[in-house]
Design an enzyme around this catalytic site. Structure first.
Site, mmCIF file in Angstrom:
data_model
loop_
_atom_site.group_PDB
_atom_site.id
_atom_site.type_symbol
_atom_site.label_atom_id
_atom_site.label_comp_id
_atom_site.label_asym_id
_atom_site.label_seq_id
_atom_site.Cartn_x
_atom_site.Cartn_y
_atom_site.Cartn_z
ATOM 1 N N SER A 77 0.824 -1.209 0.000
ATOM 2 C CA SER A 77 0.000 0.000 0.000
ATOM 3 C C SER A 77 0.859 1.260 0.000
ATOM 4 C CB SER A 77 -0.955 -0.010 1.196
ATOM 5 O OG SER A 77 -0.256 -0.056 2.434
ATOM 6 N N GLU A 97 12.179 5.962 -0.917
ATOM 7 C CA GLU A 97 12.481 5.166 -2.102
ATOM 8 C C GLU A 97 13.425 5.943 -3.012
ATOM 9 O OE1 GLU A 97 8.782 4.060 -3.891
ATOM 10 O OE2 GLU A 97 8.179 2.775 -2.210
ATOM 11 N N HIS A 146 8.518 -1.347 -5.562
ATOM 12 C CA HIS A 146 7.276 -0.618 -5.822
ATOM 13 C C HIS A 146 6.705 -0.981 -7.194
ATOM 14 C CE1 HIS A 146 5.078 3.288 -4.538
ATOM 15 N NE2 HIS A 146 4.251 2.480 -5.171
#
Length: 407
Positions: free
Chosen positions: A236, A266, A289
């Site tokens: 999520s 990230e 991701h």
């Protein structure tokens, strides 16, 4: 058509937005550019000064300082599910509707969740690593079928409910917890509390937005409440799970494994290094991701968001905008003119605008007004061309934010 020539409307699509989106804008006559990378705040601030339509994904941050430079910006498209990378409140105040794609990659994410449930139950991450290292470790201990096990879904929205359907087909018992009352699909069972879900679930998967209340939604306290030997999956948002606490729980054996696709920080590009406390732990799946990164999902997202942006630019419809009053508008009748205005939500504005129209002798054919706490969005179809005269008069009103005329 729009009153401003389409070839002079600049569209910028960032982060490898799908080619289909580029082609939709190009086919409709807009001046469109497609760049493969995200832009930092300084570079984006320079670019956005002459941009009318901006398309981004998750790595481009559209902050208040950037929006302050966006003098020509009409609308923004987030070619993804989330919109937390955009200052939505500031965009609303500036009369900029923001659109996203809340449904287009649902299936892609749901399929990856189910795949990780099976992979973790069979300890496939360890077997892959061992076999690549030349270690033959054929064992059945601590390897399980998923049939008959309980999957707990935290957040039963579009993705969570899709996971529910697929999980039942695999023979899993499904329970879920959501802060809102949501009807179950199939035989899924709602659970009264988050803590109860953690205590009974063999697998826990998170499908919640990034909000202040979801930050560290799963941390040391929640780990302690989790059934021993459970598996944790987060596709999520990166701040939902405390990765340090999760790593310690995996090392201690309280958590049997984890699949994580999103992280608090990230890398900005594929060439940047990546570090997480979950690296090199047993029975852990780490992915960069990619939950929605399938060709089908990106194509669907490209088409969905580009279509919403084009509809807004071409006829003023704001249906499905996430930060704006939603108004669905019909095509402009032949020979008519549509005035679109964003204004502060204050008493008397509509009366003032109607008076201006009456004073120039125009007849109002139709009128639509949608409001939020901050703004009003007005569409008015009139029967005569008024050039820039009426537009300029409306813009001089102290409550007016932005005005366009379509014909």
């Amino acid at each position: 058509m729009i009153s401003y020539p389409k070839e002079k409307i600049n569209v910028l699509l960032l982060e490898n937005v799908h080619q289909d989106a580029f082609q939709l804008f190009q086919k409709d006559g807009f001046n469109v550019r497609l760049l493969p990378q995200a832009l930092g705040e300084d570079e984006l601030s320079k670019e956005i000064e002459n941009i009318h339509v901006l398309g981004i994904r998750s790595k481009t941050n559209l902050t208040a300082p950037v929006l302050a430079k966006a003098k020509r910006l009409m609308t923004v498209g987030c070619f993804c599910i989330g919109t937390n990378q955009v200052d939505l409140a500031e965009a609303e105040k500036k009369g900029i509707p923001v659109f996203n794609a809340p449904y287009s990659n649902t299936r892609s994410v749901a399929e990856l969740v189910i795949a990780e449930v099976v992979m973790l139950a069979r300890r496939v991450p360890d077997h892959i690593r061992n076999t690549h290292a030349g270690i033959w470790n054929k064992i059945s201990k601590n390897c399980f079928e998923v049939r008959g096990k309980t999957l707990g879904i935290v957040g039963y929205g579009h993705i969570g409910s899709q996971v529910s359907v697929l999980a039942e087909a695999m023979g899993l018992k499904v329970v879920y917890y959501d802060t809102q009352t949501v009807l179950p699909l199939g035989n899924a069972t709602p659970i009264n509390s988050y803590e109860e879900l953690l205590s009974v679930s063999d697998f826990v998967t998170f499908h919640v937005p990034e909000l202040p209340e979801t930050t560290n939604l799963y941390a040391a306290k929640e780990i302690k409440a989790t059934k021993k030997g459970a598996y944790i999956i987060n596709l999520s948002r990166g701040k939902v799970v405390d990765l340090e606490a999760l790593a310690e729980a995996i090392k201690s054996g309280h958590i049997a494994g984890a699949g994580v696709d999103v992280f608090p920080q990230e890398p900005e590009s594929n060439s940047d290094p990546f570090i997480t406390p979950l690296q090199n732990l047993q029975n852990v799946i780490l992915t960069p991701h990619i939950g929605g990164s399938t060709e089908e999902a990106q194509k669907n997202i490209g088409t969905e968001v580009a279509s919403k942006l084009l509809k807004f630019v071409n006829n003023g419809s704001t249906t499905f905008a996430v930060n704006f009053p939603n108004i669905e508008l019909n095509p402009i009748p032949q020979g008519m003119y549509r005035i679109l205005n964003v204004h502060k939500n204050q008493p008397g504005f509509l009366k003032d605008i109607n008076s201006m129209v009456s004073e120039i002798g125009a007849n109002i054919s139709s009128q639509h007004l949608g409001t939020s706490a901050e703004i009003g969005y007005l569409s008015m179809v009139i029967n005569m061309s008024v050039g820039d005269e009426l537009k300029e008069r409306i813009e001089r009103h102290p409550g007016s934010i932005k005005t366009r005329i379509l014909y």
